[in-house]
Design an enzyme around this catalytic site. Structure first.
Site, short mmCIF file in Angstrom:
data_model
loop_
_atom_site.label_atom_id
_atom_site.label_comp_id
_atom_site.label_asym_id
_atom_site.label_seq_id
_atom_site.Cartn_x
_atom_site.Cartn_y
_atom_site.Cartn_z
N ASN A 1 -10.27 -0.22 0.61
CA ASN A 1 -8.81 -0.13 0.61
C ASN A 1 -8.28 -0.66 -0.73
O ASN A 1 -8.32 -1.86 -0.97
CB ASN A 1 -8.25 -0.94 1.78
CG ASN A 1 -6.73 -0.92 1.85
OD1 ASN A 1 -6.06 -0.62 0.87
ND2 ASN A 1 -6.19 -1.25 3.02
N HIS B 1 -3.08 6.94 2.93
CA HIS B 1 -3.60 5.67 2.39
C HIS B 1 -4.97 5.44 3.03
O HIS B 1 -5.12 5.57 4.25
CB HIS B 1 -2.63 4.53 2.73
CG HIS B 1 -3.17 3.19 2.42
ND1 HIS B 1 -3.90 2.93 1.28
CD2 HIS B 1 -3.12 2.01 3.10
CE1 HIS B 1 -4.26 1.66 1.27
NE2 HIS B 1 -3.81 1.08 2.37
N CYS C 1 0.82 -1.23 0.00
CA CYS C 1 0.00 0.00 0.00
C CYS C 1 0.85 1.27 0.00
O CYS C 1 0.33 2.37 -0.19
CB CYS C 1 -0.95 -0.01 1.19
SG CYS C 1 -1.99 -1.47 1.22
C1 LIG Z 1 -9.44 -6.10 10.31
C2 LIG Z 1 -10.07 -5.15 11.30
C3 LIG Z 1 -11.16 -4.32 10.63
C4 LIG Z 1 -10.69 -5.95 12.42
O1 LIG Z 1 -11.26 -5.08 13.34
P1 LIG Z 1 -10.93 -5.24 14.88
O2 LIG Z 1 -11.75 -4.26 15.59
O3 LIG Z 1 -9.44 -5.14 15.05
O4 LIG Z 1 -11.44 -6.67 15.18
P2 LIG Z 1 -10.62 -7.89 15.78
O5 LIG Z 1 -9.61 -8.38 14.79
O6 LIG Z 1 -10.15 -7.49 17.14
O7 LIG Z 1 -11.78 -8.94 15.90
C5 LIG Z 1 -12.89 -8.76 16.76
C6 LIG Z 1 -13.87 -9.85 16.46
O8 LIG Z 1 -14.54 -9.54 15.22
C7 LIG Z 1 -14.48 -10.67 14.36
N1 LIG Z 1 -14.47 -10.22 12.97
C8 LIG Z 1 -13.42 -9.99 12.16
N2 LIG Z 1 -13.86 -9.59 10.96
C9 LIG Z 1 -15.20 -9.54 11.03
C10 LIG Z 1 -16.21 -9.20 10.11
N3 LIG Z 1 -15.93 -8.81 8.86
N4 LIG Z 1 -17.50 -9.28 10.52
C11 LIG Z 1 -17.81 -9.66 11.76
N5 LIG Z 1 -16.89 -10.00 12.67
C12 LIG Z 1 -15.61 -9.95 12.32
C13 LIG Z 1 -13.21 -11.38 14.75
O9 LIG Z 1 -13.26 -12.72 14.34
C14 LIG Z 1 -13.23 -11.22 16.25
O10 LIG Z 1 -14.10 -12.18 16.79
P3 LIG Z 1 -13.71 -12.93 18.16
O11 LIG Z 1 -13.62 -11.83 19.19
O12 LIG Z 1 -14.84 -13.85 18.33
O13 LIG Z 1 -12.40 -13.58 17.89
C15 LIG Z 1 -9.01 -4.20 11.92
O14 LIG Z 1 -8.14 -4.94 12.74
C16 LIG Z 1 -8.21 -3.49 10.90
O15 LIG Z 1 -8.71 -2.69 10.14
N6 LIG Z 1 -6.88 -3.73 10.88
C17 LIG Z 1 -6.02 -3.08 9.96
C18 LIG Z 1 -6.02 -3.86 8.72
C19 LIG Z 1 -5.59 -3.07 7.55
O16 LIG Z 1 -5.96 -1.94 7.41
N7 LIG Z 1 -4.79 -3.68 6.70
C20 LIG Z 1 -4.31 -3.08 5.54
C21 LIG Z 1 -3.10 -2.32 5.86
S1 LIG Z 1 -2.59 -1.55 4.41
#
Ligand SMILES: CC(C)(COP(=O)(O)OP(=O)(O)OC[C@H]1O[C@@H](n2cnc3c(N)ncnc32)[C@H](O)[C@@H]1OP(=O)(O)O)[C@@H](O)C(=O)NCCC(=O)NCCS
Length: 330
Positions: A287, A257, A117
């Site tokens: 994204n 980004h 990215c």
């Molecule tokens: C991926 C992301 C949205 C997840 O959000 P989060 O608030 O961190 O959520 P977590 O990973 O802590 O997961 C919380 C719960 O939601 C669940 N979950 C994950 N994706 C889900 C979705 N699409 N729908 C519903 N539940 C979801 C997880 O399984 C977890 O469940 P659990 O508690 O039973 O294990 C977030 O971590 C994020 O945006 N990270 C950065 C990723 C990114 O931007 N990457 C690109 C970089 S260039």
């Protein structure tokens, strides 16, 4: 601080026609998610997704044509092609080679940048140096992705975030004291495992087993990436303003980004930025990795949000982990 007299003479984007809403994803088989969860946790409401037979170069050339038109040049004027992508049409040759062939450019240099990215700003730094040090006159810089091709539509961690899109810019030398591009700050940290497509390279070449194990799809440690990105974004923004001796009030827009609305809001709050300082179109495009900053810039130009003379701060971060930042005067 050398501010290279370079301007973005033309910019253009291309998003695939098909729009996929959160509800459509929530209705996919084997996927437990909801529109509410996706909006709350990411800010994304919809994204553009390429058709089955649409490759990255198909949208990238449309973006390039639009950028060339705005710059008032033809493909024959381009003297270097740089494409930032992690989803080229093929592992090799490069996306740039396909662009060169399909636009019928001259036999000029063409190269892909693979910095996830962060790729577009890496490419901008390279273009800046080629223009400043080596006298290039019209560099075609593209950020283009069809991430839907490497998304596991059964993995709710990733499929709700990533999307497809392309944008291109023409970079040219210009008069002193008009537009400029500051040095691109480039950084990275060897953490390949947090955001990775495990198979398809030399470590795990394609096999029936690798396909059965879904190893050709992107895997992400979302929570870990989130934490790192917030820190990097904040550090980059502070460092850029400091090294240019500017304050946030001097900057018309921060164009980061387009990663996750929560990340953008968190950084804005931590740095005490006024509301609306960060431009975000994440809700409608998702994204798009290396394409996200130039897609945002194109939208801003189309809406008249940026004019010549405005200062833009851009901070980008992605798989690798890689990161980069730059301040430029439009
Ligand atoms: C991926 C992301 C949205 C997840 O959000 P989060 O608030 O961190 O959520 P977590 O990973 O802590 O997961 C919380 C719960 O939601 C669940 N979950 C994950 N994706 C889900 C979705 N699409 N729908 C519903 N539940 C979801 C997880 O399984 C977890 O469940 P659990 O508690 O039973 O294990 C977030 O971590 C994020 O945006 N990270 C950065 C990723 C990114 O931007 N990457 C690109 C970089 S260039």
């Amino acid at each position: 601080m050398f501010r290279a007299p370079i301007r973005i003479a033309g910019i253009g984007s291309c998003l695939p026609e098909k729009v996929v809403t959160n509800d459509e994803i929530a209705n996919m088989p084997d996927l437990i998610t909801s529109d509410e969860w996706i909006r709350k946790r990411t800010g994304i409401q919809q994204r553009h997704i390429a058709d089955k037979d649409q490759a990255t170069s198909d949208i990238a050339i449309v973006a390039a044509e639009r950028a060339m038109e705005m710059a008032g040049i033809t493909a024959k004027d381009i003297d270097l092609i740089i494409c930032a992508t992690v989803t080229p049409d093929n592992i090799f040759p490069t996306l740039s080679n396909w662009i060169q062939k399909r636009l019928d450019c001259n036999e000029v240099g063409s190269v892909d940048v693979s910095a996830a990215c962060a790729g577009f700003i890496y490419g901008m730094g390279m273009a800046r140096n080629y223009i400043t040090l080596d006298g290039y006159k019209n560099i075609l810089l593209i950020g283009a992705e069809t991430l839907s091709k490497i998304i596991d539509w059964k993995d709710r961690n990733t499929c709700v975030l990533f999307a497809d899109g392309a944008a291109a810019a023409i970079l040219q030398p210009c008069e002193e004291d008009s537009s400029w591009i500051g040095p691109a700050f480039l950084g990275s940290k060897g953490m390949p495992e947090v955001l990775i497509t495990p198979a398809g390279g030399s470590r795990i070449p394609a096999s029936h087993e690798s396909v059965d194990n879904r190893q050709h799809y992107m895997k992400m440690a979302g929570r870990e990436v989130f934490k790192i990105v917030v820190k990097i974004f904040e550090d980059l923004a502070r460092m850029e303003l400091e090294r240019h001796n500017l304050t946030i009030d001097d900057i018309k827009y921060v164009v980061p980004h387009q990663v996750n609305q929560r990340i953008m809001d968190m950084v804005s709050e931590r740095l005490n930025w006024p509301e609306g300082k960060i431009f975000s179109n994440l809700w409608r495009v998702g994204n798009t990795s290396s394409a996200s900053v130039p897609i945002a810039l194109t939208e801003m130009i189309e809406k008249g949000l940026i004019e010549r003379g405005d200062l833009i701060l851009s901070c980008v971060f992605g798989g690798g982990m890689t990161w980069a930042s730059v301040i430029f005067r439009w």
